[in-house]
Scaffold this motif. Sequence first.
Motif, mmCIF file in Angstrom:
data_model
loop_
_atom_site.group_PDB
_atom_site.id
_atom_site.type_symbol
_atom_site.label_atom_id
_atom_site.label_comp_id
_atom_site.label_asym_id
_atom_site.label_seq_id
_atom_site.Cartn_x
_atom_site.Cartn_y
_atom_site.Cartn_z
ATOM 1 N N TRP A 3 -1.136 1.831 -15.377
ATOM 2 C CA TRP A 3 -0.639 0.542 -14.725
ATOM 3 C C TRP A 3 -0.676 -0.532 -15.874
ATOM 4 C CZ3 TRP A 3 1.725 -0.684 -10.852
ATOM 5 C CH2 TRP A 3 1.720 -0.214 -9.697
ATOM 6 N N CYS A 62 -0.850 -3.707 -5.811
ATOM 7 C CA CYS A 62 -0.680 -2.389 -5.414
ATOM 8 C C CYS A 62 -1.919 -1.529 -4.890
ATOM 9 C CB CYS A 62 0.203 -1.809 -6.646
ATOM 10 S SG CYS A 62 1.920 -2.536 -6.876
ATOM 11 N N HIS A 116 0.749 -1.124 0.070
ATOM 12 C CA HIS A 116 0.036 -0.128 0.099
ATOM 13 C C HIS A 116 0.996 1.191 -0.039
ATOM 14 C CE1 HIS A 116 -2.231 3.169 2.256
ATOM 15 N NE2 HIS A 116 -3.146 2.925 1.470
ATOM 16 N N VAL A 154 -4.354 -4.085 -8.938
ATOM 17 C CA VAL A 154 -4.225 -2.665 -8.623
ATOM 18 C C VAL A 154 -5.513 -2.076 -8.044
ATOM 19 C CG1 VAL A 154 -3.851 -0.114 -9.311
ATOM 20 C CG2 VAL A 154 -2.430 -1.988 -9.967
ATOM 21 N N ALA A 177 3.644 -0.124 -1.867
ATOM 22 C CA ALA A 177 3.141 -0.386 -3.122
ATOM 23 C C ALA A 177 4.258 -0.047 -4.328
ATOM 24 C CB ALA A 177 1.992 0.080 -3.642
ATOM 25 N N MET A 211 6.112 -2.967 -6.137
ATOM 26 C CA MET A 211 6.479 -2.941 -7.752
ATOM 27 C C MET A 211 7.916 -3.184 -7.996
ATOM 28 S SD MET A 211 5.693 0.273 -10.317
ATOM 29 C CE MET A 211 6.319 0.225 -11.951
#
Length: 292
Positions: free
Chosen positions: A256, A129, A106, A239, A110, A114
Amino acid sequence: MAPTIPGFDYQRVQVADGIALNTAVGGSGSPIVLLHGFPQTHLMWRHVAAALAADHTVICPDLRGYGASDKPADPDGVSYAKRTMAADVVALARALGHERFALAGHDRGALVAMRAGLDHPAAITLLACLDVLPTLDMWQVLRGTSATVGFHLYLMAQPPGLPEQLIAAAPDAFFGHFLDIWSQRPEAITPDVRAAYLDACRAAVPSIVADYRASAGIDVAHDQADRDAGNQLRMPVTVLQQDWGALLGFDARALWSAWAPDLAHTTVNCGHFMAEEAPEQITAELRKLMAR
Protein backbone atom coordinates in the motif's frame (compact mmCIF):
# COMPACT_ATOMS: atom_id res chain seq x y z
CA MET A 1 -39.37 -5.13 3.83
CA ALA A 2 -35.61 -5.10 3.51
CA PRO A 3 -33.80 -3.56 6.51
CA THR A 4 -32.56 0.02 6.27
CA ILE A 5 -30.18 2.29 8.15
CA PRO A 6 -32.33 3.90 10.87
CA GLY A 7 -32.64 7.65 10.59
CA PHE A 8 -31.31 7.78 7.02
CA ASP A 9 -33.27 9.05 4.04
CA TYR A 10 -33.33 6.94 0.89
CA GLN A 11 -33.32 8.17 -2.68
CA ARG A 12 -32.34 7.08 -6.14
CA VAL A 13 -29.68 9.37 -7.57
CA GLN A 14 -28.91 9.50 -11.28
CA VAL A 15 -25.14 9.26 -11.85
CA ALA A 16 -24.90 8.42 -15.57
CA ASP A 17 -27.19 7.89 -18.54
CA GLY A 18 -29.69 5.29 -17.46
CA ILE A 19 -27.88 4.58 -14.18
CA ALA A 20 -29.25 5.49 -10.76
CA LEU A 21 -27.84 4.41 -7.42
CA ASN A 22 -29.95 3.49 -4.42
CA THR A 23 -28.52 5.78 -1.73
CA ALA A 24 -29.00 6.29 2.00
CA VAL A 25 -28.09 9.74 3.34
CA GLY A 26 -27.97 10.86 6.98
CA GLY A 27 -26.41 13.38 9.32
CA SER A 28 -24.87 16.75 8.64
CA GLY A 29 -21.41 18.23 8.42
CA SER A 30 -18.43 17.44 6.21
CA PRO A 31 -19.33 14.64 3.79
CA ILE A 32 -18.07 11.08 3.72
CA VAL A 33 -19.16 8.44 1.22
CA LEU A 34 -19.08 4.79 2.34
CA LEU A 35 -18.85 2.03 -0.30
CA HIS A 36 -19.79 -1.56 0.48
CA GLY A 37 -18.08 -4.80 -0.50
CA PHE A 38 -18.99 -8.32 -1.64
CA PRO A 39 -21.39 -10.03 -1.04
CA GLN A 40 -23.09 -7.11 0.68
CA THR A 41 -24.97 -3.88 0.12
CA HIS A 42 -24.83 -0.45 1.73
CA LEU A 43 -26.33 -2.09 4.85
CA MET A 44 -22.87 -3.30 5.90
CA TRP A 45 -22.19 0.28 7.06
CA ARG A 46 -25.33 0.54 9.23
CA HIS A 47 -23.51 0.81 12.60
CA VAL A 48 -20.61 2.96 11.39
CA ALA A 49 -22.85 5.24 9.34
CA ALA A 50 -25.19 5.91 12.24
CA ALA A 51 -22.25 6.81 14.49
CA LEU A 52 -20.53 9.05 11.94
CA ALA A 53 -23.81 10.85 11.19
CA ALA A 54 -23.47 12.64 14.53
CA ASP A 55 -20.75 14.81 12.97
CA HIS A 56 -20.81 14.23 9.21
CA THR A 57 -23.06 13.97 6.23
CA VAL A 58 -22.87 10.24 5.51
CA ILE A 59 -23.69 8.89 2.05
CA CYS A 60 -24.10 5.13 1.60
CA PRO A 61 -24.92 3.96 -1.94
CA ASP A 62 -25.35 0.53 -3.39
CA LEU A 63 -22.68 0.28 -6.07
CA ARG A 64 -23.87 -0.12 -9.64
CA GLY A 65 -24.69 -3.77 -10.18
CA TYR A 66 -25.44 -4.37 -6.50
CA GLY A 67 -28.37 -4.04 -4.12
CA ALA A 68 -31.19 -1.85 -5.38
CA SER A 69 -29.00 0.17 -7.77
CA ASP A 70 -29.22 -0.22 -11.53
CA LYS A 71 -27.49 -3.18 -13.13
CA PRO A 72 -26.57 -2.38 -16.73
CA ALA A 73 -25.49 -5.03 -19.18
CA ASP A 74 -21.77 -5.19 -19.94
CA PRO A 75 -21.39 -5.80 -23.68
CA ASP A 76 -18.09 -3.94 -24.01
CA GLY A 77 -16.41 -4.91 -20.75
CA VAL A 78 -16.28 -1.39 -19.30
CA SER A 79 -19.62 -1.04 -17.50
CA TYR A 80 -18.07 -2.45 -14.32
CA ALA A 81 -14.54 -1.16 -14.67
CA LYS A 82 -13.58 0.48 -11.40
CA ARG A 83 -12.97 3.65 -13.40
CA THR A 84 -16.63 3.65 -14.44
CA MET A 85 -17.84 2.85 -10.94
CA ALA A 86 -15.59 5.53 -9.45
CA ALA A 87 -17.08 8.09 -11.83
CA ASP A 88 -20.51 7.05 -10.48
CA VAL A 89 -19.38 7.88 -6.95
CA VAL A 90 -18.05 11.32 -7.86
CA ALA A 91 -21.24 12.06 -9.81
CA LEU A 92 -23.32 10.89 -6.84
CA ALA A 93 -21.57 13.21 -4.40
CA ARG A 94 -21.83 16.09 -6.84
CA ALA A 95 -25.54 15.47 -7.36
CA LEU A 96 -25.97 15.68 -3.58
CA GLY A 97 -24.08 19.00 -3.49
CA HIS A 98 -20.55 17.89 -2.59
CA GLU A 99 -17.66 18.70 -4.92
CA ARG A 100 -15.12 17.38 -2.38
CA PHE A 101 -15.61 14.56 0.09
CA ALA A 102 -13.94 11.85 2.12
CA LEU A 103 -14.34 8.33 0.78
CA ALA A 104 -14.14 4.93 2.48
CA GLY A 105 -14.62 1.56 0.85
CA HIS A 106 -14.58 -2.05 1.92
CA ASP A 107 -13.52 -4.95 -0.32
CA ARG A 108 -14.93 -4.24 -3.82
CA GLY A 109 -15.89 -0.77 -2.67
CA ALA A 110 -12.29 -0.16 -1.60
CA LEU A 111 -11.13 -0.88 -5.15
CA VAL A 112 -13.67 1.64 -6.44
CA ALA A 113 -12.51 4.11 -3.79
CA MET A 114 -8.86 3.69 -4.74
CA ARG A 115 -9.66 4.25 -8.42
CA ALA A 116 -11.64 7.36 -7.48
CA GLY A 117 -8.62 8.65 -5.58
CA LEU A 118 -6.35 8.10 -8.58
CA ASP A 119 -8.76 9.43 -11.21
CA HIS A 120 -10.37 12.27 -9.22
CA PRO A 121 -7.77 13.59 -6.74
CA ALA A 122 -9.37 17.03 -6.68
CA ALA A 123 -12.63 15.52 -5.41
CA ILE A 124 -11.36 13.03 -2.82
CA THR A 125 -10.05 14.74 0.30
CA LEU A 126 -9.34 11.62 2.37
CA LEU A 127 -9.40 7.92 1.53
CA ALA A 128 -9.89 4.73 3.54
CA CYS A 129 -9.62 1.20 2.14
CA LEU A 130 -10.74 -1.76 4.24
CA ASP A 131 -9.42 -5.32 3.93
CA VAL A 132 -8.30 -5.42 0.33
CA LEU A 133 -5.14 -5.14 -1.73
CA PRO A 134 -4.86 -2.96 -4.83
CA THR A 135 -5.95 -4.99 -7.85
CA LEU A 136 -2.55 -5.14 -9.50
CA ASP A 137 -0.84 -6.27 -6.30
CA MET A 138 -3.55 -8.80 -5.50
CA TRP A 139 -2.99 -10.71 -8.72
CA GLN A 140 0.77 -10.60 -8.20
CA VAL A 141 0.70 -12.06 -4.67
CA LEU A 142 -1.83 -14.83 -5.33
CA ARG A 143 0.12 -17.94 -6.24
CA GLY A 144 0.46 -21.61 -5.46
CA THR A 145 -1.93 -23.50 -3.20
CA SER A 146 -2.44 -20.46 -0.96
CA ALA A 147 -4.30 -18.84 -3.86
CA THR A 148 -7.19 -21.25 -3.29
CA VAL A 149 -8.57 -18.70 -0.83
CA GLY A 150 -9.35 -16.61 -3.90
CA PHE A 151 -10.96 -19.31 -6.01
CA HIS A 152 -13.94 -17.04 -6.70
CA LEU A 153 -11.63 -14.49 -8.33
CA TYR A 154 -10.54 -17.04 -10.90
CA LEU A 155 -14.05 -18.39 -11.43
CA MET A 156 -15.58 -15.00 -12.15
CA ALA A 157 -12.64 -13.98 -14.34
CA GLN A 158 -13.70 -16.53 -16.95
CA PRO A 159 -15.47 -15.43 -20.17
CA PRO A 160 -19.22 -14.75 -19.93
CA GLY A 161 -21.43 -17.78 -19.67
CA LEU A 162 -20.09 -20.49 -17.41
CA PRO A 163 -19.51 -18.43 -14.22
CA GLU A 164 -22.98 -16.92 -14.37
CA GLN A 165 -24.57 -20.32 -15.02
CA LEU A 166 -22.76 -22.05 -12.17
CA ILE A 167 -23.43 -19.31 -9.61
CA ALA A 168 -27.07 -18.84 -10.63
CA ALA A 169 -27.67 -22.56 -10.11
CA ALA A 170 -27.02 -22.21 -6.35
CA PRO A 171 -26.72 -18.51 -5.49
CA ASP A 172 -27.52 -18.77 -1.80
CA ALA A 173 -24.92 -21.51 -1.33
CA PHE A 174 -22.31 -19.54 -3.28
CA PHE A 175 -22.77 -16.12 -1.68
CA GLY A 176 -23.58 -17.57 1.73
CA HIS A 177 -20.28 -19.47 1.65
CA PHE A 178 -18.36 -16.19 1.86
CA LEU A 179 -20.59 -14.75 4.57
CA ASP A 180 -19.79 -17.87 6.60
CA ILE A 181 -16.07 -18.41 6.06
CA TRP A 182 -14.95 -14.78 6.06
CA SER A 183 -16.50 -13.91 9.42
CA GLN A 184 -15.06 -14.44 12.88
CA ARG A 185 -18.29 -13.18 14.47
CA PRO A 186 -21.16 -14.61 12.41
CA GLU A 187 -23.71 -13.16 14.83
CA ALA A 188 -22.65 -9.68 13.62
CA ILE A 189 -24.62 -10.32 10.43
CA THR A 190 -28.12 -10.78 11.78
CA PRO A 191 -30.60 -13.09 10.01
CA ASP A 192 -32.57 -10.23 8.45
CA VAL A 193 -29.42 -8.58 7.09
CA ARG A 194 -28.06 -11.90 5.83
CA ALA A 195 -31.37 -12.52 4.04
CA ALA A 196 -31.18 -9.05 2.49
CA TYR A 197 -27.65 -9.72 1.24
CA LEU A 198 -28.63 -13.06 -0.29
CA ASP A 199 -31.76 -11.60 -1.89
CA ALA A 200 -29.71 -8.79 -3.42
CA CYS A 201 -26.99 -11.11 -4.72
CA ARG A 202 -29.47 -13.60 -6.12
CA ALA A 203 -30.90 -10.80 -8.29
CA ALA A 204 -27.49 -9.54 -9.41
CA VAL A 205 -25.43 -12.54 -10.52
CA PRO A 206 -24.51 -11.21 -14.01
CA SER A 207 -23.45 -7.78 -12.73
CA ILE A 208 -21.48 -9.14 -9.78
CA VAL A 209 -19.61 -11.48 -12.10
CA ALA A 210 -18.98 -8.57 -14.49
CA ASP A 211 -17.52 -6.55 -11.61
CA TYR A 212 -15.08 -9.33 -10.78
CA ARG A 213 -14.30 -10.03 -14.43
CA ALA A 214 -13.29 -6.40 -14.85
CA SER A 215 -10.79 -6.84 -12.01
CA ALA A 216 -9.00 -9.53 -14.00
CA GLY A 217 -8.85 -7.41 -17.14
CA ILE A 218 -9.48 -3.71 -17.63
CA ASP A 219 -8.83 -2.81 -13.99
CA VAL A 220 -5.40 -4.43 -14.14
CA ALA A 221 -4.61 -2.43 -17.26
CA HIS A 222 -5.65 0.82 -15.57
CA ASP A 223 -3.58 0.07 -12.45
CA GLN A 224 -0.56 -0.89 -14.52
CA ALA A 225 -0.78 2.35 -16.49
CA ASP A 226 -0.81 4.33 -13.25
CA ARG A 227 2.12 2.38 -11.85
CA ASP A 228 4.11 2.88 -15.04
CA ALA A 229 3.37 6.61 -14.93
CA GLY A 230 4.27 6.88 -11.24
CA ASN A 231 0.78 8.02 -10.29
CA GLN A 232 -0.03 7.78 -6.58
CA LEU A 233 -2.82 8.66 -4.17
CA ARG A 234 -2.19 12.29 -3.23
CA MET A 235 -4.52 12.48 -0.22
CA PRO A 236 -4.07 11.02 3.28
CA VAL A 237 -4.93 7.32 3.15
CA THR A 238 -5.97 4.92 5.91
CA VAL A 239 -5.83 1.17 5.25
CA LEU A 240 -7.43 -1.26 7.70
CA GLN A 241 -6.72 -4.96 7.16
CA GLN A 242 -6.75 -8.35 8.77
CA ASP A 243 -3.32 -9.91 9.24
CA TRP A 244 -3.57 -12.27 6.27
CA GLY A 245 -0.26 -11.27 4.72
CA ALA A 246 1.60 -14.07 6.49
CA LEU A 247 -0.67 -16.68 4.94
CA LEU A 248 -0.15 -15.41 1.41
CA GLY A 249 3.44 -14.26 1.87
CA PHE A 250 3.31 -10.49 1.37
CA ASP A 251 3.82 -7.26 3.31
CA ALA A 252 0.52 -5.41 3.01
CA ARG A 253 1.88 -2.16 4.42
CA ALA A 254 4.70 -2.11 1.87
CA LEU A 255 2.33 -2.82 -1.01
CA TRP A 256 0.00 0.00 0.00
CA SER A 257 2.88 2.40 0.70
CA ALA A 258 3.88 2.21 -2.94
CA TRP A 259 0.50 3.70 -3.85
CA ALA A 260 -0.05 5.97 -0.85
CA PRO A 261 2.89 8.03 0.49
CA ASP A 262 0.72 9.52 3.27
CA LEU A 263 -0.42 6.17 4.71
CA ALA A 264 -1.76 5.04 8.07
CA HIS A 265 -1.91 1.22 8.03
CA THR A 266 -3.64 -0.62 10.89
CA THR A 267 -4.28 -4.30 11.53
CA VAL A 268 -7.80 -5.03 12.79
CA ASN A 269 -8.38 -8.16 14.85
CA CYS A 270 -11.63 -9.46 13.40
CA GLY A 271 -12.96 -11.16 10.30
CA HIS A 272 -13.35 -9.69 6.83
CA PHE A 273 -16.65 -7.97 7.58
CA MET A 274 -14.99 -5.51 9.91
CA ALA A 275 -17.57 -2.71 9.76
CA GLU A 276 -20.08 -5.20 11.16
CA GLU A 277 -17.75 -7.23 13.40
CA ALA A 278 -15.82 -4.30 14.90
CA PRO A 279 -17.91 -1.18 14.20
CA GLU A 280 -16.59 0.83 17.14
CA GLN A 281 -12.98 0.41 16.04
CA ILE A 282 -13.78 1.14 12.41
CA THR A 283 -15.70 4.25 13.39
CA ALA A 284 -12.78 5.41 15.55
CA GLU A 285 -10.29 4.85 12.73
CA LEU A 286 -12.45 6.78 10.28
CA ARG A 287 -12.74 9.62 12.77
CA LYS A 288 -8.95 9.68 13.01
CA LEU A 289 -8.79 9.89 9.22
CA MET A 290 -11.32 12.72 9.13
CA ALA A 291 -9.12 14.62 11.62
CA ARG A 292 -5.96 14.30 9.52
